[in-house]
Write an enzyme that holds these catalytic residues in place. Structure first.
Site, PDB file in Angstrom:
ATOM      1  N   SER A  99      31.866  38.990  36.559  1.00  0.00           N
ATOM      2  CA  SER A  99      31.408  40.240  37.160  1.00  0.00           C
ATOM      3  C   SER A  99      29.931  40.142  37.545  1.00  0.00           C
ATOM      4  CB  SER A  99      31.698  41.404  36.209  1.00  0.00           C
ATOM      5  OG  SER A  99      31.612  42.641  36.878  1.00  0.00           O
ATOM      6  N   ASP A 157      38.361  42.621  38.457  1.00  0.00           N
ATOM      7  CA  ASP A 157      37.227  42.181  37.655  1.00  0.00           C
ATOM      8  C   ASP A 157      37.620  41.156  36.584  1.00  0.00           C
ATOM      9  OD1 ASP A 157      35.057  42.342  35.528  1.00  0.00           O
ATOM     10  OD2 ASP A 157      34.252  43.736  37.007  1.00  0.00           O
TER      11      ASP A 157
END
Length: 317
Positions: A54, A184
């Protein structure tokens, strides 16, 4: 920064692992600013493998491409508030795509200057998809290996940052023509250190005694609360509750992965930097866009470095 120092090869394999956490990556940048100052050279020159999830994926990718920490900080100052202040998932995803185009352009995984791992999650099969540049990091199908699966670095980073449902899912098409819908990387490894260690030991064949790890989190902070003085709208309460739930999920993942690392690889010297801040004025979450508060997080990262400087010197110099 002082003139670059060329560190002599000493046979040690050094890993830099960077957690996910959205805007809180400013804390990570504070830590890395001091580490770069310690080394007096760009981080890609001292770390053999850089893993990121991320927000950590953005930082890891830029480090691997040769950027300094200050350059990355300037990108964060410009783009993070612009992304996080968007009110919709589509708006955030469009702003993230703009970052990808402006910052990464058409950069490919063939251009990296050190080993890299960018962690994302397959939406349909609920499995990790990790973008790597070196065929030696592959655990199979080496004869058909493509750096980053043939996906541009910017798109891989977008996928790793797509914290659904606050961002849209990201579809990538590999060099072989296969398409994957990704979210993610924090859903499978918000702290990617275990994946990095596995690459080093199993894929790259490094000996445990030759590995050193620096694992940097984003810090832990009190949750944002709504003022009881006013009567908030229902949608705002629901939004805040969803943010807290996702953040709690990612933090549980982070701590469990680190606990496993410490149990399975306690013999591998590791410096883990991820302080907890309990003062109410530090309340924030991964969608923070107040630049003054984000600058405070960066300062806290610099302060955290100081508590681990001796251990970092032992691992890195």
């Amino acid at each position: 920064m002082a003139p670059h120092i060329e560190h002599k090869s000493d046979g040690v394999f050094r890993i830099l692992s960077l957690d996910g956490g959205g805007s809180k990556g400013f804390y990570t940048l504070g830590v890395l600013h001091e580490i770069e100052g310690l080394l007096q050279c760009p981080l890609h020159k001292r770390f053999d493998l850089v893993y990121g999830t991320s927000t950590g994926a953005i930082i890891a990718a830029l480090i691997a491409l040769g950027h300094t920490v200050e350059e990355i900080h300037q990108y964060y100052r410009k783009y993070v508030p612009a992304i996080m202040k968007q009110s919709s998932a589509s708006g955030k995803s469009i702003a993230l795509a703009n970052l990808s185009v402006d910052v990464f352009g058409k950069a490919s995984f063939e251009e990296v200057k050190t080993g890299i791992g960018i962690v994302s999650t397959k939406w349909v099969t609920e499995q990790p998809m990790i973008f790597k540049a070196n065929v030696n990091q592959a655990f199979g199908r080496k004869s058909t290996f493509l750096p980053g699966f043939g996906v541009p670095i910017g798109e891989a980073v977008q996928a790793s940052c797509s914290a659904y449902p606050f961002f849209n899912r990201k579809t990538v098409t590999t060099g072989s023509g296969a398409s994957f819908e990704l979210i993610d990387g924090g859903f499978c490894a918000n702290n990617p250190a275990l994946y990095a260690i596995t690459d080093a030991l199993v894929a790259l064949g490094k000996e445990r005694q030759d590995i050193r790890i620096v694992s940097v989190g984003v810090g832990s902070y009190p949750p944002v609360t709504l003022s009881p003085i006013r009567s908030p709208k229902k949608w705002l309460v629901q939004q805040l509750t969803s943010v807290k739930l996702l953040q709690k999920t990612l933090e549980i993942n982070t701590h469990s992965m680190d606990q496993l690392r410490s149990l399975l690889f306690q013999d591998i010297p590791t410096v883990r930097i991820n302080e907890t801040f309990e003062r109410p004025e530090m309340a924030t979450d991964f969608l923070e866009y107040d630049l003054s508060k984000l600058n405070v997080l960066r300062t806290r990262g610099m302060d955290s470095y100081g508590k681990f400087e001796a251990a970092l010197r032992a691992s890195l110099l």
